[in-house]
Design a protein around this motif. Sequence first.
Motif, PDB file in Angstrom:
ATOM      1  N   LEU A 265       0.832  -1.215   0.000  1.00 55.96           N
ATOM      2  CA  LEU A 265       0.000   0.000   0.000  1.00 55.96           C
ATOM      3  C   LEU A 265       0.860   1.255   0.000  1.00 55.96           C
ATOM      4  O   LEU A 265       0.535   2.248  -0.621  1.00 55.96           O
ATOM      5  N   GLU A 266       1.975   1.149   0.739  1.00 58.69           N
ATOM      6  CA  GLU A 266       2.844   2.308   0.869  1.00 58.69           C
ATOM      7  C   GLU A 266       3.468   2.689  -0.469  1.00 58.69           C
ATOM      8  O   GLU A 266       3.619   3.862  -0.772  1.00 58.69           O
ATOM      9  N   ILE A 267       3.817   1.679  -1.267  1.00 61.88           N
ATOM     10  CA  ILE A 267       4.435   1.998  -2.566  1.00 61.88           C
ATOM     11  C   ILE A 267       3.394   2.455  -3.594  1.00 61.88           C
ATOM     12  O   ILE A 267       3.696   3.278  -4.417  1.00 61.88           O
ATOM     13  N   THR A 268       2.206   1.890  -3.537  1.00 62.19           N
ATOM     14  CA  THR A 268       1.218   2.245  -4.559  1.00 62.19           C
ATOM     15  C   THR A 268       0.672   3.636  -4.266  1.00 62.19           C
ATOM     16  O   THR A 268      -0.497   3.854  -4.065  1.00 62.19           O
ATOM     17  N   ASP A 269       1.646   4.544  -4.300  1.00 61.67           N
ATOM     18  CA  ASP A 269       1.381   5.882  -3.819  1.00 61.67           C
ATOM     19  C   ASP A 269       0.439   6.640  -4.740  1.00 61.67           C
ATOM     20  O   ASP A 269      -0.464   7.327  -4.306  1.00 61.67           O
ATOM     21  N   PHE A 270       0.666   6.500  -6.018  1.00 59.99           N
ATOM     22  CA  PHE A 270      -0.129   7.274  -6.958  1.00 59.99           C
ATOM     23  C   PHE A 270      -1.217   6.446  -7.599  1.00 59.99           C
ATOM     24  O   PHE A 270      -1.726   6.768  -8.667  1.00 59.99           O
ATOM     25  N   ASN A 271      -1.573   5.397  -6.910  1.00 58.08           N
ATOM     26  CA  ASN A 271      -2.573   4.476  -7.415  1.00 58.08           C
ATOM     27  C   ASN A 271      -3.867   5.161  -7.858  1.00 58.08           C
ATOM     28  O   ASN A 271      -4.362   4.949  -8.946  1.00 58.08           O
TER      29      ASN A 271
END
Lengths: 235, 235
Positions: A157-163
């Motif tokens: 979730l932390e990486i899928t920042d610009f999801n």
Amino acid sequence: MFLKTSEDDKELKKALKNLLGFLPGHLQFYITAFTHRSSNEDLVSNNERLEFLGDAYIGSIVGEYLFKKYPNRDEGFLTEMRSKIVSRNSLNDIALKMGLQKLIRFNKNDKMLRRSNIFGNCLEALVGAIYLDKGFEKTRKFILKNMLYNYIDIDDLEITDFNFKNKLYNWAQINSHVLDFVTLGESNEAGRRVFTVGIEIDGELFIKATGYNKKAAGQTAAQKALEQLDITTEE
Amino acid sequence: MFLKTSEDDKELKKALKNLLGFLPGHLQFYITAFTHRSSNEDLVSNNERLEFLGDAYIGSIVGEYLFKKYPNRDEGFLTEMRSKIVSRNSLNDIALKMGLQKLIRFNKNDKMLRRSNIFGNCLEALVGAIYLDKGFEKTRKFILKNMLYNYIDIDDLEITDFNFKNKLYNWAQINSHVLDFVTLGESNEAGRRVFTVGIEIDGELFIKATGYNKKAAGQTAAQKALEQLDITTEE
């Protein structure tokens, strides 16, 4: 089904024991939590009030979890992470993985209901029922263990920042819409700068949101737009 | 002032004992809660993270209080009542009545800060500090006793139903603006109708909000408009 006989009560108790990891005390709370208004209009008998209660405690307990997990991140980051975890799509997804669709009672003739977020709402109501039945600590454990650890990949979730933003751009491209993020304003709130970012679709302002920086405001606006447009945010 | 010597620590402990009704354990949480970012930019040392934590638990515990106080009211009513109690103006007002302005450290040269809601934000952070220091039950008691029972007239809040809308109309009249509430849309969300109501000022859409009926959506929109326009909602 499970309101009729004590045999049914036993069945429900068993199902709840499996689901929750503990034996429920007051069965009525759970029966209410699993009753969608489409099967019972009476506000004391359906799950909407419990949903209100559960929704709030999920927000607090997930917030506390993030507060402790990320001791060096600011409040904007914590807010953003929480809104990803407790979004309607995310909770609905967790509820389906838990199998709540087998327990909830709703009007099965209404085909639209299956596509809406009634299962996530039911999960919120279930948390409200656990709180009333067993108190805060059990509720906290249920949220941390059964919801977060089992079904949320926090690092992912932390990486899928610009999801949210990406999803929305993707939708715009597929459907030939022109998408624009515009900064609508900047104000000062209790000594902090607050930005308002709007999303224009085909030149018309569609939605806006605020945040402590433009990125966060844009993310929130994109998330709201996706929910309003009924675009799923699951991968 | 109170960071410097153990004499200062004693002073703070005494002030907190008076304020909270119990002796604080870990003083550092409270020192952080009373530190506005204008006096310390470091995110671990100022109160913004604690504010995030406290805000969430205030929402849950006030929500639970209303849930139990009004067993026959629907979730829309509970949401509306809660937003009156936890609005920025309301919390700021409670904080001032508690005397938090005497404890908070902020940049006193910034004249704007006094007029913003830093005291209400500080109260949220204080609740976060109590939670970390003493746990859920003490936090719950503090919110119910020190905040609600002492400073909120719940029956009065219940009657001042159209307060936000009236206030806004009042502002519009004094300032010669034309105000319109317009229904922008209606959608179906998990089997419930959701209304979007917008407020137009001089013919331009200023703000919008959603609710499970038009009245609730209009109230929320009016409340948001008042906050955005910086109009106080106190009588």
